[in-house]
Design an enzyme around this catalytic site. Structure first.
Site, PDB file in Angstrom:
ATOM      1  N   ASP A 165       0.713  -1.156   0.131  1.00 10.27           N
ATOM      2  CA  ASP A 165      -0.117  -0.123   0.033  1.00 10.27           C
ATOM      3  C   ASP A 165       1.065   1.324   0.004  1.00 10.27           C
ATOM      4  O   ASP A 165       2.185   1.061   0.141  1.00 10.27           O
ATOM      5  CB  ASP A 165      -1.021  -0.120   1.391  1.00 10.27           C
ATOM      6  CG  ASP A 165      -1.962   1.043   1.435  1.00 10.27           C
ATOM      7  OD1 ASP A 165      -2.259   1.595  -0.003  1.00 10.27           O
ATOM      8  OD2 ASP A 165      -1.995   1.632   2.565  1.00 10.27           O
ATOM      9  N   ASP A 167      -0.114   4.926   1.396  1.00  5.01           N
ATOM     10  CA  ASP A 167      -0.105   5.943   2.918  1.00  5.01           C
ATOM     11  C   ASP A 167       0.112   5.030   4.090  1.00  5.01           C
ATOM     12  O   ASP A 167      -0.686   3.828   4.128  1.00  5.01           O
ATOM     13  CB  ASP A 167      -1.613   6.288   2.697  1.00  5.01           C
ATOM     14  CG  ASP A 167      -1.830   7.253   1.438  1.00  5.01           C
ATOM     15  OD1 ASP A 167      -1.001   8.409   1.518  1.00  5.01           O
ATOM     16  OD2 ASP A 167      -2.861   7.157   0.717  1.00  5.01           O
ATOM     17  N   ASP A 450      -1.640  -0.917   6.101  1.00 12.13           N
ATOM     18  CA  ASP A 450      -1.591  -0.426   7.560  1.00 12.13           C
ATOM     19  C   ASP A 450      -3.079  -0.781   7.828  1.00 12.13           C
ATOM     20  O   ASP A 450      -3.424  -0.564   9.073  1.00 12.13           O
ATOM     21  CB  ASP A 450      -1.361   1.278   7.776  1.00 12.13           C
ATOM     22  CG  ASP A 450      -2.269   1.912   6.765  1.00 12.13           C
ATOM     23  OD1 ASP A 450      -2.561   1.876   5.533  1.00 12.13           O
ATOM     24  OD2 ASP A 450      -3.184   2.659   7.536  1.00 12.13           O
TER      25      ASP A 450
END
Length: 612
Positions: A165, A167, A450
């Protein structure tokens, strides 16, 4: 003294679980009345006369290693948190040791009998001294925030493809971003949704909320829930004020249990209870709390459901209107942290022949500028496939949206995608086409993200990929856990709980008073250890003793987890992660299981010195 010695001594002293025997293969049992030593083994008992006890005595070293000293030190009565003192009191109560120092069994004795209250406080003092003396030096320095922790056994030698990912995975952001998101969303709430101007006086509170909390949409309550769907007492807030436990019970029909399966759904999005699982949700939780607080403080009637919807939409406008992207792109140095470590990780993987891909919900222009800042102008050379605006988690579950290609300027092209080529940028799409076009399947793929739901859950449950969770909160949590204050308090808390469990059969009036004092001290210790992490909600990983709902999801949806991607730099790419074997409730507490694997293994930490 080793941790093994300390653990064995404490567990033998406690024998905390009912009538379980202490964790030794065979034990000598003293019968002071008959003056015989009974050795139990293979279901037989061999009785020896007193004259034979000179050769096989119950006072021998083989048995006395399970006994506690009956001489508590003057400091033994001090409460670690409150500094309480108790006068020294003798052992030897009826049903205690018969003058031998043995604890936990009932035997007759000719020793002077003492009252139950004295006996209980003597056991308390004995255990306090043992805990204080047996925590080995350096026990608080075992954890390292640069460690990768394993929920499942993972061999990096079997991983050929690494996915990411963007961010809070490839790009970590400073806390300044949370404040700006909050301030802008608060402005939308006032100016767009016409909320009272008085809400503007509430500034962002950086340490108020924590990731993984649940929000009861209909009741307007922010709370922490454990792995068994029970609310942790003392962690329920309406606005900025805690809700008393008796009021919580009243609100939930006499129970702390919340039926999350029907109220929250698999992804934690409602309809009645929302779980905040990503780091971007911290400003949203804070804005919900201050808006509730304003209406309550000013005695203004309001609908909590509409408040939740308005706050969620105001937060969404910050992202949809591109404010967050604009702030970061205007000042990359201010917002993006440790970009050089991202470059080091990608370089290490590619140099050893690994394939890389990126799947993110962020737009290309934003990702491109950030990656140029962290990795360089040619960042796309590191990746075999780059997918932006993927619309996760729907990317992993739907098979409707086709892939589209973007040209070098980020403009959409309408040619049919028959292959995913290196150097190209793709938009939207779905995982089923991704698997068909790449052939990357199963445990040879390790994907990092996250968000436990949007990034990891479907990949692990439906497709068998390996998954790695990025949990930046580990930096703070491991620092707290590594302090002497926490180690001393937690160890004594566990020992005190063992005393309560073992000695709860003493039910005379004086004994009940003593046990109530211990229960009160136990609650004080729980509160103190909780406040070391976050005064409102405590650790994101634990309630008082159970794992949190967040922690259970973390264990279920991630094979490994770490504070940042840079933790990979500590390990060789043929390294195997082994989860620590934690004893089940019916298993013997073999404490070395806790220490032999896991937390101490950061073999190449020195090599990160030039980066950090």
């Amino acid at each position: 003294m080793s941790f093994k010695t300390a653990g064995t001594a404490v567990s033998r002293a406690l024998w905390t679980k009912g009538n379980r025997t202490p964790p030794v293969a065979r034990s000598c049992k003293v019968n002071a009345l008959s003056s015989r030593c009974v050795v139990t083994g293979s279901g037989r008992q061999a009785a020896h006369k007193k004259t034979q006890n000179d050769e096989q005595s119950c006072g021998s070293n083989s048995c006395r290693d399970a006994l506690l000293s009956s001489e508590p030190s003057p400091a033994a009565h001090r409460h670690q948190a409150g500094g309480k003192k108790r006068p020294q009191e003798p052992l030897g109560a009826t049903g205690a040791t018969g003058g031998t120092g043995l604890t936990g069994r009932s035997y007759s004795s000719t020793a002077t009998k003492v009252d139950q209250k004295t006996y209980l406080w003597a056991r308390y003092s004995e255990m306090k001294r043992l805990v204080h003396d047996l925590i080995p030096p350096g026990a608080c320095n075992l954890l390292n925030s640069s460690t990768i922790y394993a929920n499942n056994e993972v061999s990096l030698a079997e991983v050929d493809i690494y996915g990411f990912d963007y961010d809070y995975t490839l790009a970590l952001y400073s806390n300044v971003l949370d404040t700006m998101i909050y301030n802008t969303a608060r402005g939308f709430l006032i100016e767009h949704f016409k909320y009272p101007e008085g809400i503007r006086k509430y500034d962002y509170i950086p340490n108020f909320a924590a990731r993984g909390l649940h929000y009861d949409i209909e009741k307007g309550l922010l709370m922490k829930i454990d792995a068994f769907h029970y609310i942790q007492p003392g962690t329920v807030y309406r606005g900025l004020s805690p809700v008393p436990d008796d009021k919580v019970l009243q609100l939930y029909g006499g129970t702390h249990h919340v039926p999350l399966q029907q109220d929250s759904g698999f992804y934690g999005k409602g309809p009645k209870v929302k779980q905040f699982m990503d780091i971007f949700s911290l400003p949203e939780m804070t804005l919900l709390a201050v808006a509730n607080d304003f209406f309550i403080s000013n005695d203004i009637e309001y609908d909590p459901v509409h408040l939740y919807k308005d706050v969620s939409e105001a937060i969404g406008m910050v992202h949809i209107k591109g404010y967050m992207y604009k702030w970061i792109m205007q000042d990359l140095e201010k917002f993006i942290l440790r970009g050089e470590e991202t470059y080091a990780v990608l370089h290490q993987l590619v140099s050893q022949g690994k394939k890389l891909f990126l799947i993110t919900n962020s737009p290309f222009s934003f990702v491109d500028k950030g990656m140029i800042h962290m990795v360089g102008q040619n960042w796309r050379d590191f990746f075999d496939v780059v997918i932006v605006q993927a619309d996760k988690p729907h990317f992993f579950t739907d098979c409707v949206k086709p892939f589209r290609r973007l040209d070098g300027n980020g403009d959409l092209q309408w040619d049919k995608i028959n292959s995913l080529e290196k150097g190209q940028i793709y938009k939207q799409g779905n995982l089923f086409d991704f698997l068909r076009l790449t052939g990357w399947r199963g445990s040879s793929v390790l994907y990092f993200g996250d968000h436990l739901y949007s990034d990891l859950a479907d990949l692990m449950l439906r497709h068998g990929w390996r998954t790695g969770a990025i949990v930046p909160e580990l930096d703070l949590e491991t620092k707290v856990v590594s302090t002497e204050q926490y180690a001393q308090s937690l160890t004594w808390l566990q020992a005190l709980t063992g005393l309560l469990e073992r000695l709860q059969m003493h039910r005379d009036t004086e004994s009940k008073q003593v046990l109530q004092e211990w229960l009160k001290e136990r609650e004080e210790l729980r509160l103190m250890t909780k406040n070391l992490f976050n005064p409102q909600f405590g650790s994101i990983f634990r309630t008082c003793h159970n794992p949190t709902y967040f922690s259970r999801r973390l264990c279920r949806f991630s094979d490994i987890y770490m504070a940042s991607l840079s933790c990979l730099l500590n390990y060789d790419l043929s390294y195997t992660f082994y989860p620590r074997r934690t004893p089940l409730q019916h298993e013997a507490p073999l404490w070395m299981d806790q220490l032999c694997t896991g937390c101490m293994k950061t073999p190449f930490l020195e090599e990160m010195a030039h980066i950090r």
